[in-house]
Enzyme design. Structure first.
Site, PDB file in Angstrom:
ATOM      1  N   HIS A 207     -30.234  34.746  12.033  1.00 25.34           N
ATOM      2  CA  HIS A 207     -29.440  35.454  11.024  1.00 25.34           C
ATOM      3  C   HIS A 207     -27.989  34.999  11.106  1.00 25.34           C
ATOM      4  O   HIS A 207     -27.314  35.259  12.090  1.00 25.34           O
ATOM      5  CB  HIS A 207     -29.552  36.961  11.254  1.00 25.34           C
ATOM      6  CG  HIS A 207     -28.745  37.760  10.289  1.00 25.34           C
ATOM      7  ND1 HIS A 207     -29.104  37.867   8.962  1.00 25.34           N
ATOM      8  CD2 HIS A 207     -27.594  38.467  10.424  1.00 25.34           C
ATOM      9  CE1 HIS A 207     -28.202  38.616   8.339  1.00 25.34           C
ATOM     10  NE2 HIS A 207     -27.273  38.991   9.200  1.00 25.34           N
ATOM     11  N   ASP A 209     -24.404  35.293   9.532  1.00 23.90           N
ATOM     12  CA  ASP A 209     -23.469  35.961   8.622  1.00 23.90           C
ATOM     13  C   ASP A 209     -22.401  34.980   8.175  1.00 23.90           C
ATOM     14  O   ASP A 209     -21.687  34.437   9.014  1.00 23.90           O
ATOM     15  CB  ASP A 209     -22.785  37.132   9.336  1.00 23.90           C
ATOM     16  CG  ASP A 209     -23.774  38.216   9.706  1.00 23.90           C
ATOM     17  OD1 ASP A 209     -24.449  38.728   8.801  1.00 23.90           O
ATOM     18  OD2 ASP A 209     -23.867  38.550  10.905  1.00 23.90           O
ATOM     19  N   ASP A 322     -30.549  42.488   6.915  1.00 21.60           N
ATOM     20  CA  ASP A 322     -29.360  43.106   7.498  1.00 21.60           C
ATOM     21  C   ASP A 322     -28.517  43.986   6.566  1.00 21.60           C
ATOM     22  O   ASP A 322     -27.712  44.764   7.047  1.00 21.60           O
ATOM     23  CB  ASP A 322     -28.471  42.024   8.140  1.00 21.60           C
ATOM     24  CG  ASP A 322     -27.531  42.592   9.197  1.00 21.60           C
ATOM     25  OD1 ASP A 322     -27.855  43.660   9.758  1.00 21.60           O
ATOM     26  OD2 ASP A 322     -26.471  42.004   9.452  1.00 21.60           O
ATOM     27  N   ASP A 459     -29.098  37.342  15.539  1.00 23.39           N
ATOM     28  CA  ASP A 459     -27.892  36.769  14.948  1.00 23.39           C
ATOM     29  C   ASP A 459     -27.547  35.425  15.598  1.00 23.39           C
ATOM     30  O   ASP A 459     -27.454  35.336  16.815  1.00 23.39           O
ATOM     31  CB  ASP A 459     -26.702  37.716  15.146  1.00 23.39           C
ATOM     32  CG  ASP A 459     -26.871  39.011  14.373  1.00 23.39           C
ATOM     33  OD1 ASP A 459     -27.885  39.143  13.651  1.00 23.39           O
ATOM     34  OD2 ASP A 459     -26.005  39.902  14.490  1.00 23.39           O
ATOM     35  N   HIS A 593     -23.116  40.761   3.104  1.00 26.09           N
ATOM     36  CA  HIS A 593     -23.129  42.162   3.555  1.00 26.09           C
ATOM     37  C   HIS A 593     -22.071  42.491   4.609  1.00 26.09           C
ATOM     38  O   HIS A 593     -22.073  43.610   5.127  1.00 26.09           O
ATOM     39  CB  HIS A 593     -24.535  42.546   4.035  1.00 26.09           C
ATOM     40  CG  HIS A 593     -25.081  41.663   5.114  1.00 26.09           C
ATOM     41  ND1 HIS A 593     -25.850  40.559   4.837  1.00 26.09           N
ATOM     42  CD2 HIS A 593     -24.950  41.697   6.456  1.00 26.09           C
ATOM     43  CE1 HIS A 593     -26.176  39.953   5.971  1.00 26.09           C
ATOM     44  NE2 HIS A 593     -25.630  40.628   6.980  1.00 26.09           N
TER      45      HIS A 593
HETATM   46 ZN   LIG Z   1     -25.651  40.252   8.950  1.00 29.84          ZN
END
Ligand SMILES: [Zn+2]
Length: 1187
Positions: A207, A209, A322, A459, A593
């Protein structure tokens, strides 16, 4: 004979041309101030004589229209045959007159009624249109609206309805043992045998971000780049290895920055072989609370277009693990984008438990308004606390953590449950294999099939080579061992989502899964930790998001028109495309997000804000350049190097500062300025526009040179103290702009000593400021009330009146003299300050009910009243709390005859305050009980209820665009310019959180509070509507959906997509006053996107370039609101004739996926049909043709 006839025609043409020229010059000399000095005094008589003269000529000209037309065609023939070089005769001007609001000074209201809006819904400026000389004939196709799925006359027949579920559930947080939020899961081993094995798909994922603790670029440099380089190497090492990837922003960065040709070839080969799957394929994994559906489309198509361009790849399965709660607008968009399956994770733990108990974690997610089940999206919900390895293999995190081989001792990550993983060896494999199989079996008991998905990641995982080795090698041993032991009756493999869902659907029929309607807000992950803080966190940037969205939409639509009109050189077209690519990428990035949600560290927030700022500037630049070209005389493709023609009247100087407006400076040297207005909406809008001018002695002319009744008001400014701005004035006047049209209005200086019947000056009342030395020009009637204000104040405009209390806070809104109490307050919450239990970027954990915000008494209060706009200003200062400049305005918009006021909140939470969350609250006597409605992503309205059994923070919901409460008589709607959080905690009440300042971290990874508050401005529109009873089409009380009315829908669209005002940077060069297309005016049609340079894939796998368009038809409530609004904003029949938007033949138009990446069926006759609530995309290609 023939020659003589032609010669007679020629002479009569000359005579008529002379008349027309005379008319035009008369017209110009009296009306266009740029030609004639604006100072000249014109007395009443002279004006009326000019007007009657004009009327006379106009009438005569009307009569001659037909003749002129005939002569013109004959003349054209002559010209054509003889190659006679002569200027074309002027064309009749009467056609377009009726469409523009003209001012009659004596009877101001009358002229609005005179506007002929209903006679013909189509508007054309035939004589000045660049392209498509003849407006296309409107074709209607067979369209049986009875087949449409919209249903509101009964409850929605889904097995799970989220609002009903909320009503039924007790929300007891019982300790479930090892699965703390569940129960002790048991199973019967007999359910599996050699023919019916448990099929396990281990899905490795990482994941990433795009910005959170580090900026997007910083994450890339330090982690994500290495994930890709290891991926292409490690994934290919053994044939059974699989992986899924989600965030295209990162992939695109790697592809352009670092990927070698070898990497690229390896990556493509992994994709082709199915070892690697791109899931969702959006630019980011978007937030679902605050993002607008049009921005979600932008972020999805940014990713999808990139994937198609680079890999000819179209994602099939969605992965959203998420985002902090889920909207039901998202599965609809995914469905339209061609997805078949999706995975979600962050759902309230008690909802998860309830669904798991009934084996409803996999369901068909149905739209709230869909009575036919045509919108179902198959959805898999993860059952446990998180998407990390400890919470994905089974119910016991202590066991599962031992199978996260990144956490093998020595790698810097440990298991919080105290037992670390051990390397799988020949010796321990028997025990270890059984341990994990036991977890998988337990997890499978929560689902309906024998197919199990086990995500393996976290993550930013798989950034180091040894992590790939540790995970894959250990799991490969386990897989081989389990598969080779027949008594386990299990078949384990690495898999992608595609592998999992294929096996699942082979195992269980789709009809055996339940249907579900509703959404998954508000999310709680444990205890009473509801994630409703982020609905509001960092609201300045949430507002910036909407501003950028409006600019991107406008830039796209104006560019597509300029390009398709052949007005843009190839070089310029590429420049515009690049600028818009940058703007779109930034808008898309911010949908992440941790972007629009406001849940990132300060430096990351700053990075996003700077990107948004640049994007706004790029989009503004594209808009001004393309609009300028649209207004150029035909056939001139601009070859000059100049690229700034207009300044957009919304100056963003800094990334954290409220933008400012341009002051139109008028003086003897430059006595007249034209402003260009662009309407990016697909329907004609009429509203009161306000500009800033340097002089109060001004007058305004519409695009045809007719004077308009204008209002001049002083500007009330200030951050803490109010005051009048020096040498600046507000100029307000009504404007009408056709769909996707650009028009020019002229502002001119006039003689200050002359009486001007077209300019009206505001009356000014000042309270609690008798010490002010007011120095306003004498035409403003100023009443400076002595002493302290000790009673309510009121003002009125048109049919709407406002009463405010001594502080200037709203008390009631009246329509036709009938007041409806609406008490406005500001309140504030304090955070709980317990260990691991406080508000932060994500969480809202109030210490109790809100306390009133009590500003200092006797605030300075100013009311300006005029014919178009009246405003009350007040400055509310609460030391150590907040300072708010509140404005309450009534705009006398003739086209929206509804009780509507606009609230402007400009505020700053006091930096000295510790933990303060400021909300604006409205209390009414509307008997709505516990029911209220909010929107989902600006796409649709959902019914909500206040639940006493839940804490305040659980009753807070996202407010992306609109909310309302209603009873049998009245509906009260709040429209917002900024996505925020809202609640309806008491009957008759709605409150909207404005901003939050929090000193403490809420333990969700940010590791900081939110203390970077800046002065922020939100705009709200409050609309009061009466019920139209009896109403045939009432929503059934158990139906979970809601709808805006026509009036609130129109107002909301205008708030979201303001008119773009542009000023000439240099002297006006006499470009055309209007550009427009003959678009059928249907106010229920929303143009979601209209952009050039999209690519699509044909049925035979060819890539083609073209124009993409997305339309939505909204479903409107007719049981409330003023029916007269439909005269100004007619609703359509759901048929959109695409040749009205673009010069194409119907054979060039195809339906496409939402993100344009796949062409679907040809659209017969080029007419798109839309059911209410339906969204559809089309793709237009000039070379591709169907029959
Ligand atoms: Zn995230």
């Amino acid at each position: 004979m023939r020659i003589r006839k032609l010669s007679a025609l020629f002479w009569s043409t000359c005579i008529l041309a002379l008349i027309v020229i005379l008319y035009v010059t008369t017209d110009l000399s009296f009306k266009l101030p740029s030609i004639r000095p604006a100072y000249q005094e014109v007395d009443e008589n002279k004006w009326s004589s000019v007007e009657s003269k004009l009327q006379h000529i106009e009438k005569e000209l009307n009569q001659h229209n037909v003749v002129v037309g005939e002569i013109k065609s004959a003349f054209d023939q002559v010209v054509d045959r003889s190659h006679f070089q002569a200027p074309p005769p002027p064309r009749p001007q009467t056609e377009r007159k009726k469409d523009y609001v003209k001012s009659e000074p004596k009877d101001y209201d009358k002229h609005f009624n005179d506007v002929n809006y209903d006679e013909d819904k189509k508007y054309s400026y035939k004589d000045i249109k660049v392209v498509g000389e003849e407006p296309p004939k409107r074709i209607t196709v067979k369209f049986d609206q009875m087949t449409c799925p919209v249903k509101k006359d009964g409850p929605l027949q889904t097995e799970v309805q989220m609002l009903s579920l909320y009503d039924r559930m007790s929300f007891d947080d019982k300790d479930g043992g090892v699965w703390k939020q569940g129960w002790n899961v048991e199973y019967n081993e007999q359910q599996w045998n050699s023919k019916n094995k448990l099929k396990v798909f281990i899905v490795p994922h990482s994941h990433n971000d795009p910005g959170w603790i580090k900026t997007f670029e910083n994450y890339y440099k330090t982690q994500t780049r290495a994930i890709f380089t290891n991926m292409v190497e490690k994934l290919a090492e053994k044939p059974g290895r699989k992986f899924i990837w989600c965030e295209i922003s990162y992939l695109a960065l790697w592809w352009t920055m670092d990927a070698t040709d070898q990497d690229k070839a390896a990556f493509k080969s992994l994709l082709n072989s199915g070892n690697l799957e791109i899931v969702t394929g959006g630019w980011v994994m978007n937030d679902e609370a605050s993002s607008h559906w049009m921005a979600i489309i932008q972020q999805l198509s940014t990713g999808h277009q990139w994937l198609l361009d680079k890999f000819n790849y179209i994602p099939k399965n969605a992965w959203s693990i998420d985002p902090f709660g889920y909207s039901s607008a998202q599965p609809y968009l995914l469905k339209l984008a061609g997805f078949e399956n999706s995975v979600i994770q962050r759902v309230h733990y008690i909802v998860k438990k309830e669904l798991a108990l009934n084996r409803q974690l996999e369901f068909k997610w149905r739209q709230l308004w869909d009575g036919k089940g045509v919108t179902d999206m198959f959805t898999h919900m993860m059952p446990f606390y998180s998407y990390d390895v400890p919470h994905t293999c089974g119910p016991d995190p202590k066991i599962c953590c031992q199978f996260d081989f990144k956490r093998l001792p020595g790698n810097g990550v440990t298991c919080p449950w105290g037992v670390p993983p051990v390397k799988i060896t020949e010796k321990n494999i028997h025990d270890r294999a059984f341990m994990i199989l036991d977890q998988w079996r337990k997890k499978s008991q929560l689902y309906r099939s024998n197919v199990l998905m086990v995500p393996l990641g976290d993550d930013f995982r798989y950034d180091r080579a040894n992590e790939w080795d540790n995970q894959y090698l250990n799991y490969e041993m386990l897989i081989d061992y389990i598969n080779s032991n027949v008594e386990y009756n299990a078949e384990v493999q690495f898999g992608t989502l595609q592998d999992y869902f294929k096996a699942l659907h082979d195992d269980v029929k789709l009809s055996d899964f339940p249907t579900l309607s509703g959404d998954f807000f508000t999310y709680a992950d444990r205890n009473q930790h509801y994630w409703s803080g982020y609905f509001t966190s960092r609201p300045f940037y949430k507002n910036m998001d909407r501003v950028l969205l409006a600019y991107v939409r406008a830039a796209d639509s104006v560019m597509v028109q300029a390009i398709s009109s052949g007005l843009v050189s190839k070089v310029l077209e590429l420049q515009l495309r690049d600028r818009m690519t940058q703007a779109r990428n930034s808008l898309s990035l911010f949908q992440h997000h941790d972007g629009i949600t406001g849940t990132c560290r300060d430096e990351v927030r700053e990075d996003y804000a700077k990107k948004l700022l640049t994007a706004i500037k790029h989009a503004q630049s594209a808009i001004q350049q393309a609009s300028y070209l649209l207004l150029q005389k035909p056939q001139i493709v601009d070859q000059t190097q100049k690229d700034i023609f207009f300044d957009v009247d919304d100056i963003w100087r800094k990334h954290d500062e409220i933008p400012s407006r341009i002051t139109i400076a008028l003086d003897a040297v430059s006595p007249s300025r034209r402003v260009v207005l662009y309407n990016a909406l697909a329907f004609k809008r009429t509203e009161i526009l306000t500009l800033i001018v340097s002089s109060p002695h001004v007058e305004v002319y519409d695009p045809e040179g007719n004077p308009l009744m204008a209002q001049v008001s002083p500007i009330v400014a200030g951050e803490r103290r109010l005051g009048f701005a020096a040498s600046k004035f507000q100029l307000s006047f009504p404007v009408s702009v056709l769909p996707l049209a650009a028009v020019g209005y002229t502002v001119s200086l006039r003689d200050s000593s002359a009486i001007n019947k077209y300019t009206s000056y505001a009356r000014v009342r000042i309270y609690n400021a008798d010490y002010w030395n007011v120095d306003l020009p004498k035409m403003f009637a100023v009443e400076q009330v002595q002493g302290r204000l000790s009673e309510d104040v009121s003002f009125k405009l048109g049919n709407t009146g406002v009463v405010a209390d001594m502080k200037g806070l709203l008390k009631s809104i009246s329509t036709d003299g009938k007041p409806v109490p609406i008490h406005m307050d500001y309140v504030h919450y304090d955070s709980k300050k317990e260990h691991d239990n406080n508000s932060g970027g994500y969480l809202f954990v109030p210490s109790g009910p809100a306390a009133p915000f009590t500003p200092e008494p006797y605030p300075e209060l100013v009311i300006t009243e005029g014919i178009h706009k009246s405003t009350l200003y007040t400055s509310l200062i609460g030391p150590k709390k907040a300072e708010v400049i509140l404005s309450i305005s009534i705009n006398n918009n003739p086209s929206l005859p509804q009780s509507e006021i606009e609230i402007g909140n400009t505020f700053l939470i006091d930096p000295a305050s510790d933990n303060l969350e400021l909300a604006m609250r409205f209390s009414t006597n509307i008997q709505n009980g516990d029911v209220f409605y909010t929107d989902l992503n600006g796409m649709q309205m959902i019914k909500r209820r206040y639940f006493e059994k839940l804490p305040i923070q659980a009753n807070y919901y996202p407010l992306p665009a609109a909310a309302y409460i209603e009873d049998d008589n009245t509906r009260f709607t709040i429209l917002t310019s900024t996505p925020l959080g809202m609640a309806a905690l008491q009957p008759g009440q709605m409150e909207v959180m404005q901003d939050r300042r929090l000193s403490r971290d809420d333990n969700r990874g940010m590791n900081q509070g939110v203390q970077d508050n800046v002065r922020t401005r939100h705009t709200f529109r409050l609309v009061l509507e009466s019920a139209n009873s009896p109403c045939q089409n009432k929503t059934h009380p158990e139906n979970p959906s809601g709808q805006l009315t026509l009036g609130t829908h129109v107002s909301q669209q205008m708030l979201l997509q303001p008119i773009i005002t542009m000023h000439y940077t240099a002297q006006d060069d006499g470009s055309r006053p209007v550009f427009s297309r003959p678009i059928t005016n249907a106010a229920d049609v929303v143009l979601g996107s209209f952009r050039p340079h999209v690519i699509s894939k044909t049925k035979d796998d060819k890539k083609v370039q073209g124009v993409g368009m997305t339309f939505q038809r909204v479903y409107l409530d007719v049981c409330y609101g003023n029916k007269d609004i439909a005269k100004w904003y007619p609703v359509g029949d759901g048929q959109v004739q695409l040749s009205e938007y673009l010069d194409v033949t119907s054979s060039q138009i195809y339906e496409s996926t939402l993100t344009f990446n796949r062409i679907r069926n040809p659209i017969p006759n080029g007419v798109l049909t839309l059911c209410p609530m339906e969204i559809r995309s089309v793709f237009v290609n000039h070379t591709l043709k169907h029959d």
